[in-house]
Design a protein around this motif. Sequence first.
Motif, PDB file in Angstrom:
ATOM      1  N   ASP A   1    -109.474 101.445  -3.974  1.00  0.00           N
ATOM      2  CA  ASP A   1    -108.085 101.777  -4.295  1.00  0.00           C
ATOM      3  C   ASP A   1    -107.216 100.547  -4.081  1.00  0.00           C
ATOM      4  OD1 ASP A   1    -108.620 104.353  -4.986  1.00  0.00           O
ATOM      5  OD2 ASP A   1    -107.986 105.243  -3.087  1.00  0.00           O
ATOM      6  N   PHE A   2    -106.281 100.326  -5.037  1.00  0.00           N
ATOM      7  CA  PHE A   2    -105.386  99.175  -4.952  1.00  0.00           C
ATOM      8  C   PHE A   2    -103.969  99.585  -5.323  1.00  0.00           C
ATOM      9  CE2 PHE A   2    -109.584  97.724  -6.277  1.00  0.00           C
ATOM     10  CZ  PHE A   2    -109.893  96.825  -5.270  1.00  0.00           C
ATOM     11  N   ALA A   3    -103.016  98.864  -4.775  1.00  0.00           N
ATOM     12  CA  ALA A   3    -101.607  99.082  -5.103  1.00  0.00           C
ATOM     13  C   ALA A   3    -100.915  97.744  -5.225  1.00  0.00           C
ATOM     14  CB  ALA A   3    -100.928  99.938  -4.034  1.00  0.00           C
ATOM     15  N   ILE A   4     -99.940  97.678  -6.115  1.00  0.00           N
ATOM     16  CA  ILE A   4     -99.091  96.496  -6.268  1.00  0.00           C
ATOM     17  C   ILE A   4     -97.806  96.758  -5.502  1.00  0.00           C
ATOM     18  CG2 ILE A   4     -97.779  95.083  -7.894  1.00  0.00           C
ATOM     19  CD1 ILE A   4     -99.923  95.700  -9.981  1.00  0.00           C
ATOM     20  N   ASN A   5     -97.459  95.846  -4.618  1.00  0.00           N
ATOM     21  CA  ASN A   5     -96.284  96.028  -3.768  1.00  0.00           C
ATOM     22  C   ASN A   5     -95.287  94.897  -4.000  1.00  0.00           C
ATOM     23  OD1 ASN A   5     -94.663  97.155  -1.703  1.00  0.00           O
ATOM     24  ND2 ASN A   5     -95.507  95.703  -0.218  1.00  0.00           N
ATOM     25  N   GLY A   6     -94.004  95.269  -4.151  1.00  0.00           N
ATOM     26  CA  GLY A   6     -92.953  94.259  -4.189  1.00  0.00           C
ATOM     27  C   GLY A   6     -92.626  93.686  -5.549  1.00  0.00           C
ATOM     28  N   ASP A   7     -93.200  94.203  -6.612  1.00  0.00           N
ATOM     29  CA  ASP A   7     -92.899  93.697  -7.954  1.00  0.00           C
ATOM     30  C   ASP A   7     -92.998  94.845  -8.943  1.00  0.00           C
ATOM     31  OD1 ASP A   7     -92.633  92.333 -10.367  1.00  0.00           O
ATOM     32  OD2 ASP A   7     -93.768  90.594  -9.680  1.00  0.00           O
ATOM     33  N   ASP A   8     -91.843  95.401  -9.331  1.00  0.00           N
ATOM     34  CA  ASP A   8     -91.821  96.570 -10.206  1.00  0.00           C
ATOM     35  C   ASP A   8     -92.324  96.272 -11.613  1.00  0.00           C
ATOM     36  OD1 ASP A   8     -90.738  97.919  -8.095  1.00  0.00           O
ATOM     37  OD2 ASP A   8     -88.677  97.918  -8.859  1.00  0.00           O
ATOM     38  N   GLY A   9     -92.320  95.005 -12.024  1.00  0.00           N
ATOM     39  CA  GLY A   9     -92.721  94.659 -13.381  1.00  0.00           C
ATOM     40  C   GLY A   9     -94.154  94.193 -13.512  1.00  0.00           C
ATOM     41  N   ALA A  10     -94.984  94.371 -12.462  1.00  0.00           N
ATOM     42  CA  ALA A  10     -96.374  93.911 -12.482  1.00  0.00           C
ATOM     43  C   ALA A  10     -97.322  95.093 -12.652  1.00  0.00           C
ATOM     44  CB  ALA A  10     -96.704  93.161 -11.195  1.00  0.00           C
ATOM     45  N   PHE A  11     -98.457  94.834 -13.332  1.00  0.00           N
ATOM     46  CA  PHE A  11     -99.380  95.921 -13.660  1.00  0.00           C
ATOM     47  C   PHE A  11    -100.829  95.425 -13.629  1.00  0.00           C
ATOM     48  CE2 PHE A  11     -95.351  96.590 -15.739  1.00  0.00           C
ATOM     49  CZ  PHE A  11     -95.083  97.927 -15.539  1.00  0.00           C
ATOM     50  N   PHE A  12    -101.736  96.358 -13.336  1.00  0.00           N
ATOM     51  CA  PHE A  12    -103.157  96.090 -13.497  1.00  0.00           C
ATOM     52  C   PHE A  12    -103.496  96.100 -14.987  1.00  0.00           C
ATOM     53  CE2 PHE A  12    -102.878  98.376  -9.371  1.00  0.00           C
ATOM     54  CZ  PHE A  12    -103.359  97.367  -8.537  1.00  0.00           C
ATOM     55  N   THR A  13    -104.516  95.324 -15.354  1.00  0.00           N
ATOM     56  CA  THR A  13    -104.933  95.241 -16.751  1.00  0.00           C
ATOM     57  C   THR A  13    -106.243  95.987 -16.940  1.00  0.00           C
ATOM     58  OG1 THR A  13    -103.920  93.055 -16.942  1.00  0.00           O
ATOM     59  CG2 THR A  13    -105.481  93.679 -18.659  1.00  0.00           C
ATOM     60  N   VAL A  14    -106.309  96.833 -17.965  1.00  0.00           N
ATOM     61  CA  VAL A  14    -107.539  97.556 -18.280  1.00  0.00           C
ATOM     62  C   VAL A  14    -107.869  97.339 -19.752  1.00  0.00           C
ATOM     63  CG1 VAL A  14    -107.123  99.293 -16.504  1.00  0.00           C
ATOM     64  CG2 VAL A  14    -106.348  99.711 -18.826  1.00  0.00           C
ATOM     65  N   ALA A  15    -109.148  97.457 -20.078  1.00  0.00           N
ATOM     66  CA  ALA A  15    -109.617  97.299 -21.459  1.00  0.00           C
ATOM     67  C   ALA A  15    -110.000  98.666 -22.011  1.00  0.00           C
ATOM     68  CB  ALA A  15    -110.804  96.344 -21.511  1.00  0.00           C
ATOM     69  N   VAL A  16    -109.427  99.010 -23.154  1.00  0.00           N
ATOM     70  CA  VAL A  16    -109.674 100.305 -23.779  1.00  0.00           C
ATOM     71  C   VAL A  16    -110.340 100.095 -25.127  1.00  0.00           C
ATOM     72  CG1 VAL A  16    -108.607 102.422 -24.648  1.00  0.00           C
ATOM     73  CG2 VAL A  16    -107.665 101.299 -22.615  1.00  0.00           C
TER      74      VAL A  16
END
Length: 259
Positions: A95-110
């Motif tokens: 499990d992971f979370a991004i903290n402190g940057d509302d405009g950041a995202f994990f990247t996934v391949a679909v």
Amino acid sequence: MIRGLYTSGYGMITLNRKMDVVSNNLANVNTNGFKKDGVVFEEFSEVLAKRLYDNTNRPLNMPQDIGEMALFNDIAEVYTDYTQGSLENTNLNTDFAINGDDGAFFTVAVPDGEGNYREFYTRDGSFKLDDQGRLVTRSGFVVMGENGAIFLEGTEFNVNSNGEIYQNGELVDTLRIRKFENPETLRKFGMNLLAVTDETQEGAFNGTVLQGFIERSNVDAVKEMVDMITILRSYEANQKMIQYQDATLDRAVNDIGRV
């Protein structure tokens, strides 16, 4: 009188569309990383109302202006609030979370069904390992690292604040974190994924990655319930206005006509 019917009827249509947005927010109150939607209303263009043929003091009974009015309103925009949700400690290495940057995202391949893959983005860091040892989302989409798919030998690994993944003391890969300066230009794709548009601009990631945490939805269930009740009351008020106006119109046509 007919104008009043249209005003109340269109108001009911607009409220129904807002109810769809609120209902979707409530349905995703427990969806990890979900970002709530909001609605912006706008008035229809104002029109100039005139008083006709009731002022004998004006030459030739010319119409007299009585002011501007808007007949009803409409939904101007449905926007997404990218404010960070609360972080929950799960103590799970995947499990992971991004903290402190509302405009950041994990990247996934679909996969697109034609053997190709397209990048999408999510704040839902509730990942797992598939039967090939790849880090994937709960829906089975591959989580991307800087070198492509991330392959791991079991769940015993560590991730630092920069997203670097270490296993057995060696650097395996780095989570591909994408930062967007204007996340409001992103579009929801479904399955808790976001897609970029032509207006989306990339920036530098200023937050941190937390292992063993997940980001919860930023939906305030109490506020959404209050909004839902308010919408229902407004809808009922418009409904009653239509009934009153219909009854008045009925009397004007049937009773006054007989007189």
